[in-house]
Design an enzyme around this catalytic site. Structure first.
Site, short mmCIF file in Angstrom:
data_model
loop_
_atom_site.label_atom_id
_atom_site.label_comp_id
_atom_site.label_asym_id
_atom_site.label_seq_id
_atom_site.Cartn_x
_atom_site.Cartn_y
_atom_site.Cartn_z
CG ASN A 6 4.04 1.50 12.63
OD1 ASN A 6 3.19 0.34 12.10
ND2 ASN A 6 3.28 2.33 13.15
N GLY B 295 1.21 2.33 5.42
CA GLY B 295 3.05 2.02 5.16
C GLY B 295 3.64 3.31 4.81
CB SER B 296 7.10 4.32 3.71
OG SER B 296 6.50 3.84 2.41
CB THR B 297 4.15 9.47 1.81
OG1 THR B 297 3.22 9.10 2.96
CG2 THR B 297 3.60 9.96 0.43
CB THR C 186 5.73 1.51 -0.09
OG1 THR C 186 6.73 2.03 0.25
CG2 THR C 186 5.43 0.18 -0.44
CD GLU D 194 -5.48 4.37 6.83
OE1 GLU D 194 -5.20 5.39 7.11
OE2 GLU D 194 -6.49 4.70 6.21
CB CYS E 118 1.36 6.36 11.16
SG CYS E 118 -0.39 5.77 11.53
CD GLU F 96 -6.59 0.69 7.11
OE1 GLU F 96 -6.31 1.55 8.14
OE2 GLU F 96 -6.86 0.21 6.39
P1 NAD Z 1 6.98 0.39 3.93
O1 NAD Z 1 6.22 1.03 3.17
O2 NAD Z 1 8.40 0.03 3.86
O3 NAD Z 1 6.18 -0.87 3.88
C1 NAD Z 1 4.88 -1.59 4.48
C2 NAD Z 1 4.62 -2.72 3.71
O4 NAD Z 1 4.82 -2.95 1.75
C3 NAD Z 1 5.82 -3.87 3.91
O5 NAD Z 1 4.52 -5.22 3.95
C4 NAD Z 1 6.95 -4.10 2.37
O6 NAD Z 1 6.71 -5.19 2.73
C5 NAD Z 1 5.28 -3.48 2.11
N1 NAD Z 1 6.20 -3.07 0.32
C6 NAD Z 1 7.38 -2.23 0.59
N2 NAD Z 1 7.54 -2.54 -0.99
C7 NAD Z 1 6.01 -2.47 -2.00
C8 NAD Z 1 5.69 -2.67 -2.95
N3 NAD Z 1 6.35 -2.20 -4.14
N4 NAD Z 1 4.85 -3.51 -3.47
C9 NAD Z 1 4.08 -3.38 -2.13
N5 NAD Z 1 4.28 -4.01 -0.80
C10 NAD Z 1 5.39 -3.04 -0.53
O7 NAD Z 1 6.74 0.74 5.08
P2 NAD Z 1 7.19 0.63 6.65
O8 NAD Z 1 8.73 1.26 7.32
O9 NAD Z 1 6.78 -0.52 6.89
O10 NAD Z 1 6.55 1.22 7.89
C11 NAD Z 1 6.58 2.11 8.30
C12 NAD Z 1 5.90 3.90 7.34
O11 NAD Z 1 4.11 3.12 7.82
C13 NAD Z 1 5.75 4.32 8.30
O12 NAD Z 1 5.75 6.17 7.32
C14 NAD Z 1 4.37 5.42 9.08
O13 NAD Z 1 4.05 6.70 8.70
C15 NAD Z 1 3.39 4.48 8.00
N6 NAD Z 1 2.40 3.59 8.66
C16 NAD Z 1 1.07 4.44 8.38
C17 NAD Z 1 -0.15 3.87 9.24
C18 NAD Z 1 -1.62 4.71 9.02
O14 NAD Z 1 -2.24 4.38 9.59
N7 NAD Z 1 -1.64 5.77 8.02
C19 NAD Z 1 0.03 3.42 10.26
C20 NAD Z 1 1.68 2.78 10.91
C21 NAD Z 1 2.52 3.24 10.19
#
Ligand code: NAD
Length: 483
Positions: free
Chosen positions: A152, A228-230, A232, A250, A285, A464
């Site tokens: 994002n 990333g997502s909760t 993952t 995060e 996020c 962070e």
């Molecule tokens: P995602 O979890 O699908 O992917 C995030 C990253 O993790 C990508 O690089 C992906 O390739 C990698 N990944 C996926 N599966 C993995 C695994 N099994 N092992 C290791 N790495 C893996 O998330 P997304 O769809 O890319 O991002 C959107 C999400 O991120 C939303 O839920 C959003 O709220 C969250 N987000 C959180 C913050 C925060 O600071 N809290 C900031 C930005 C986005």
């Protein structure tokens, strides 16, 4: 065949993946493929880890002034190509180029500069004991660390991780999202030009379940910083725990924006409230996707709010006048559209939007969704509990402070809240009661990079930012001397 093939950065060299496997990279505004990125395997990750191990002792022994200088140089090189980075980020993610130019890329530069400066200003702790002893704390880099970032805010969040990791003397194996790999790849090229020693920064592109998982599983990687997502994040925590790896997670959010009747609803503040729901197509996020409004002003606020949302221009991200661009992928577009369908089936009133858009011209096949505002749903509705991560905001009325707190906290997430009120006592009172890692009062996304950043509950583990990040990437050792 698209013209651009991205490379991995391993041991200071740009490399194709060993298996010669590639992933298509799409331009969300058009739905067309415009590049390919490595679909790296566990052996590519292992190559990167071995390079990082080899470089670790030398980098840890490099004076922090020199590490700082290299980070500054990298920041300068990115800044000198701001327009190119912004255009690439926009093309890759669907975000308006104006936003990438104003926010994403300058912030990536600031992240590098901030940690370049922070590492020099960082003080070690000491604790004197009245019984005649003194403690001081040494902080050593962890060695090789893994940094995994989402799509994002691609370069912004990538640098938010690698900058403190490198500044504090670790070598890094990093993976950006396979959906938005381009600007991290360009940063990798510039890191060579900046003069980082081979193996200090390695960037391995690829899919999460393969490349990402290989980084998380690798026994030589001592810590994982993940955004990333909760879902993952939960998998990463489960993999990392038996190896006792440090983790910083995060994750997702379902953030409330709370508007009291006494709030100063100037045009500027109303703009910020609208932005807090729809900036970056709602794919931040920190976006306030549940807008809680005091009942006594509900109707009048709703009219003013909807008029503003209606004025948002959705269109070609390359067009400077577009407020919103395209959603990042076909898959994400489908998810957001299914959330809107779910809101309808739960009995929500779609006050505005609710449909896909097809801008004329080159963007006719892009993944655009109209800014959507929904009311009529209780806080327990799935629409108000699940993270949608798109241009969708729900309105929920509340009576008083107690109800506002109950509704705001009534979510499994705990990332960020914003509160709009002119009552200073209420602001402090509620600030202490809102169960979120970040509470903005009469503002939104006002970021001081020194502050702790992160969420509670299902929004993550750890923080962070500032010294929090430097602490995460180092191992403390307490030395106690009796005298
Ligand atoms: P995602 O979890 O699908 O992917 C995030 C990253 O993790 C990508 O690089 C992906 O390739 C990698 N990944 C996926 N599966 C993995 C695994 N099994 N092992 C290791 N790495 C893996 O998330 P997304 O769809 O890319 O991002 C959107 C999400 O991120 C939303 O839920 C959003 O709220 C969250 N987000 C959180 C913050 C925060 O600071 N809290 C900031 C930005 C986005």
């Amino acid at each position: 065949m698209p013209s651009t093939r991205l490379a991995n950065l391993i041991d200071g060299r740009l490399q194709a993946p060993r298996d010669d496997r590639w992933l298509d990279v799409y331009e969300p505004a058009t739905g067309a493929i415009f590049a390919q990125c490595p679909d790296s395997s566990a052996s590519d990750v292992d190559d990167a880890v071995q390079a990082a191990r080899k470089a670790a002792a030398g980098w840890a022994a490099t004076p922090s002034e020199d590490r700082s200088r290299l980070l500054h140089r990298l920041a300068d090189l990115i800044e000198a190509r701001l327009d190119e980075f912004a255009a690439l980020e926009s093309r890759d993610s669907g975000k308006p180029v104006a936003l990438a130019k104003r926010l994403d890329i300058p912030r990536a530069v600031s992240n590098l500069r901030f940690f370049a400066a922070a590492i020099i200003a960082w003080e070690s702790e000491s604790h004197a004991m009245e019984t005649g002893a003194i403690n001081y704390t040494l902080r050593h880099p962890l060695g090789v660390v893994g940094c995994i970032s989402p799509w994002n805010l691609p370069l912004y969040l990538f640098t938010w991780k690698i900058a403190p990791a490198l500044a504090s003397g670790n070598t890094v194996v990093a993976k950006p999202s396979e959906i938005t790999p381009c600007t991290a790849a360009l940063l990798g090229e510039l890191s060579i030009e900046a003069g980082f020693p081979p193996g200090v920064l390695n960037i391995v592109q690829g899919r999460g379940p393969t490349t990402g998982q290989a980084i998380v599983e690798h026994p030589a990687i001592k810590a994982i910083s993940f955004t990333g997502s909760t879902r993952t994040g939960a998998g990463i925590a489960a993999t990392a725990a038996p190896q006792f790896k440090k983790i910083s997670l995060e994750l997702g959010g379902k953030n409330p924006a709370i508007v009291f009747a006494d709030a100063d609803l100037s045009e500027q503040n109303l703009d910020t409230i609208v932005r807090s729901g729809f900036a970056n197509q709602g794919e931040i996020c920190l976006c306030g996707s549940r807008l809680l409004v005091q009942r006594s002003i509900y109707e009048t606020f709703r009219e003013r709010y909807l008029a503003r949302v209606k004025a948002l221009r959705v269109g070609d991200p390359q067009d400077a006048s577009s407020n919103l661009g395209a959603l990042v992928s076909r898959e994400h577009f489908d998810k957001v559209m299914s959330c809107i369908a779910q809101a309808r089936s739960e009995g929500g009133n779609i006050l505005i939007g609710g449909q896909a858009l097809s801008p004329p011209g080159r963007c006719a096949n892009g993944w655009f969704v109209a800014p959507t505002v929904i009311d009529g749903l209780g806080n327990d509705a799935a629409t108000n509990q699940q993270e949608i991560f798109g241009p969708v905001v729900t309105l929920i009325p509340f009576e008083d402070e107690d109800e506002a707190i109950a509704l705001a906290n009534g979510t499994g997430y705990g990332l960020a809240a914003s509160l709009w009120t002119a009552d200073l006592s209420r602001a402090h009172r509620m600030g202490a009661q809102l169960e979120f890692g970040i509470v903005w009062i009469n503002c939104w996304l006002l970021r001081d990079l020194r502050t702790p950043f992160g969420g509670s509950k299902q929004s993550g583990v750890g923080r962070e930012g500032g010294t929090e990040a430097l602490r995460f990437f180092t191992e403390p050792r307490n030395i106690c001397i009796r005298y």
